[in-house]
Scaffold this active site. Structure first.
Site, PDB file in Angstrom:
ATOM      1  N   SER A  53       0.680  -1.108   0.169  1.00 27.22           N
ATOM      2  CA  SER A  53       0.117   0.084   0.002  1.00 27.22           C
ATOM      3  C   SER A  53       0.774   1.302   0.071  1.00 27.22           C
ATOM      4  CB  SER A  53      -1.013   0.076   1.197  1.00 27.22           C
ATOM      5  OG  SER A  53      -1.690  -1.354   1.414  1.00 27.22           O
TER       6      SER A  53
HETATM    7  C1  LIG Z   1      -3.373  -3.868  -0.324  1.00 28.56           C
HETATM    8  S1  LIG Z   1      -2.713  -5.694   0.066  1.00 28.56           S
HETATM    9  C2  LIG Z   1      -1.878  -4.902   1.457  1.00 28.56           C
HETATM   10  C3  LIG Z   1      -0.657  -5.752   1.916  1.00 28.56           C
HETATM   11  C4  LIG Z   1       0.191  -5.047   3.020  1.00 28.56           C
HETATM   12  N1  LIG Z   1      -0.816  -5.178   4.217  1.00 28.56           N
HETATM   13  C5  LIG Z   1       0.808  -3.726   2.952  1.00 28.56           C
HETATM   14  O1  LIG Z   1       0.020  -2.917   3.363  1.00 28.56           O
HETATM   15  O2  LIG Z   1       1.571  -3.236   2.098  1.00 28.56           O
HETATM   16  C6  LIG Z   1      -4.264  -6.430   0.788  1.00 28.56           C
HETATM   17  C7  LIG Z   1      -3.989  -7.790   0.832  1.00 28.56           C
HETATM   18  O3  LIG Z   1      -5.116  -8.582   1.593  1.00 28.56           O
HETATM   19  C8  LIG Z   1      -5.145  -9.754   1.208  1.00 28.56           C
HETATM   20  N2  LIG Z   1      -6.552 -10.432   1.404  1.00 28.56           N
HETATM   21  C9  LIG Z   1      -7.546  -9.939   0.532  1.00 28.56           C
HETATM   22  N3  LIG Z   1      -8.538 -10.650   1.309  1.00 28.56           N
HETATM   23  C10 LIG Z   1      -8.229 -11.322   2.230  1.00 28.56           C
HETATM   24  C11 LIG Z   1      -8.709 -12.247   3.181  1.00 28.56           C
HETATM   25  N4  LIG Z   1     -10.197 -12.568   3.338  1.00 28.56           N
HETATM   26  N5  LIG Z   1      -8.021 -13.010   4.151  1.00 28.56           N
HETATM   27  C12 LIG Z   1      -6.830 -12.491   4.237  1.00 28.56           C
HETATM   28  N6  LIG Z   1      -6.044 -11.568   3.443  1.00 28.56           N
HETATM   29  C13 LIG Z   1      -6.890 -11.143   2.357  1.00 28.56           C
HETATM   30  C14 LIG Z   1      -4.621  -9.576  -0.352  1.00 28.56           C
HETATM   31  O4  LIG Z   1      -4.171 -11.078  -0.789  1.00 28.56           O
HETATM   32  C15 LIG Z   1      -3.520  -8.702  -0.419  1.00 28.56           C
HETATM   33  O5  LIG Z   1      -2.267  -9.224  -0.129  1.00 28.56           O
END
Ligand SMILES: C[S@@+](CC[C@H](N)C(=O)[O-])C[C@H]1O[C@@H](n2cnc3c(N)ncnc32)[C@H](O)[C@@H]1O
Length: 415
Positions: free
Chosen positions: A94
């Site tokens: 992000s």
């Molecule tokens: C925008 S990324 C954020 C990555 C990291 N937290 C950052 O801020 O850089 C959102 C993450 O949420 C994960 N995600 C989506 N749905 C999810 C779920 N139901 N349970 C766990 N992770 C999930 C996606 O695979 C993705 O890696």
């Protein structure tokens, strides 16, 4: 920035932007020393092995070791993760300044237990592990096995010992545990009942919440008894949650609305509605706060995709394109629908929805065109009693097992 610049200089440049961050709406917050230390202790580039910059022309994937990799990793923007073959994943590292802002809002203290849902490749887990210190613990949950494996590797390579990353789907993974803090970095429309009990009393959560339509807000929520109270609201745009908290249809294709389909053979009128702008492109900018407001206050509200978009997970592609975005009201019981598209409201069936829409838009203009930022929120169980009343009323929205109670905050409480 050139590639031969030392990492420290890239970090300094990014940190200056993080410190200077001002949210689109709301007050900036100073970054405190522990989060600054964490930023320098855990270099961002060590948590991304490859990325694409989001945008209209996303360009080639940039992999670790490629020219420009470091410079790109220290830009203050989201980086879409790519896998080893360069395929873009629906997940990103992000935008740093916004994530740091949210992390400061969350107010993480030494010794706390923190949960991050959607931890990607683990950068935020590492940063939070520094804030909770050796007495605390951070749990990350990631649904994508490829990213989960990277997070586990990255945290181990950075010698983080007070964090665990679990592979799986959101809230379901930590069934019997409770936490002092929770942050989600993917946005959800439906949230499970478990949300009400996963925090300790007085615990805080940052949760990005999708609405019907394209507007989205991240709320800082605090657990008070069996409910969650929003303290701060920020406009945002995150990737959608997948798995059991998958978004659902925040925008539906106009041909897929059963109410509209039944009424389209009874066209009634076409009226201009411009919110004061001549050009449909400019109107869309104003449609965003308007629809943020209507989605919370008006159960009959719908956001529509038109044309080739909108089937199977459309989202951001449609916004900014006046041809492919519309919204309206559809009321089955009254046999009425009204659709706004490029400055024209087409009414079908009976005139209720068209007049309702005109009245609501007028009221929104008179109220100073509030966006999602103006709204407070209380979340309770679906069968709980309503929370306290607010001066300008409370609007109930049912979301699965939960009730969302929206209200407009007085301007001085919009922080
Ligand atoms: C925008 S990324 C954020 C990555 C990291 N937290 C950052 O801020 O850089 C959102 C993450 O949420 C994960 N995600 C989506 N749905 C999810 C779920 N139901 N349970 C766990 N992770 C999930 C996606 O695979 C993705 O890696």
């Amino acid at each position: 920035m050139a590639e031969d610049i030392p990492v420290r200089q890239h970090q300094d440049a990014l940190f200056r932007q993080i410190e200077a961050y001002v949210p689109i709406r709301g007050r900036p917050i100073p970054i405190r020393p522990p989060l600054k230390e964490a930023f320098y202790r855990f270099p961002r580039h060590a948590f991304v092995s490859g990325y694409r910059r989001p945008g209209i022309n996303w360009g080639e994937p940039v992999m670790s070791g490629d020219p420009g990799f470091l410079a790109g990793a220290y830009e203050n923007r989201p980086l879409m993760y790519v896998d080893e073959s360069g395929r873009t994943l629906e997940a990103s590292s992000s935008e740093p300044a916004f994530i740091f802002h949210l992390a400061e809002l969350l107010d993480v203290r030494p010794g706390q237990r923190v949960l991050e849902i959607g931890c990607g490749t683990g950068w935020l887990v590492a940063l939070l592990s520094h804030l909770v210190g050796p007495e605390g613990h951070v749990t990350g949950v990631e649904i994508n096995p490829h990213l989960h494996a990277q997070a586990a590797r990255n945290l181990s390579a950075q010698s983080v010992t007070n964090a665990t990353v679990l592979a799986g789907d959101g809230f379901g993974v930590c069934k019997n545990q409770s936490f002092d803090r929770l942050i989600m970095t993917a946005s959800a429309f439906h949230l499970p009942h478990r949300l009400l009990t996963i925090l300790e009393s007085g615990g805080k959560a940052v949760i990005p919440i999708r609405n019907r339509g394209l507007a989205e807000e991240a709320h800082l929520l605090e657990r008070v008894d069996d409910r969650l109270e929003a303290r701060v609201t920020r406009l945002c745009k995150f990737v959608p949650m997948t798995g059991s908290s998958a978004t659902g249809a925040s925008v539906i294709h106009i041909d897929d609305d059963p109410v509209l389909n039944r009424l389209r053979s009874v066209p009634l009128s076409r009226t201009e509605m411009t919110f004061g702008q001549d050009n449909p492109g400019d109107m869309l900018r104003h449609a965003l706060p308007l629809t943020a407001c209507l989605s919370k206050t008006t159960p009959t509200f719908r956001a529509y995709a038109l044309g080739p978009y909108g089937r199977g997970g459309l989202d951001i592609a449609v916004f900014g394109d006046p041809d492919s975005y519309g919204f309206g009201l559809a009321d089955e019981a009254r046999g009425s629908a009204a659709v706004w598209h490029k400055g024209i409201v087409s009414a079908y069936g009976t005139p209720h929805c068209a007049s309702d829409l005109a009245e609501k838009v007028q009221r929104w203009i008179e109220a100073g065109r509030p966006s999602g930022f103006a709204f407070g929120l209380t979340i309770t169980a679906g069968d709980a009693a309503p929370p306290e009343d607010h001066m300008m009323g409370v609007y109930r929205e049912d979301r699965g097992d939960l009730a969302f109670w929206w209200y407009i905050r007085p301007p001085e409480q919009r922080i």
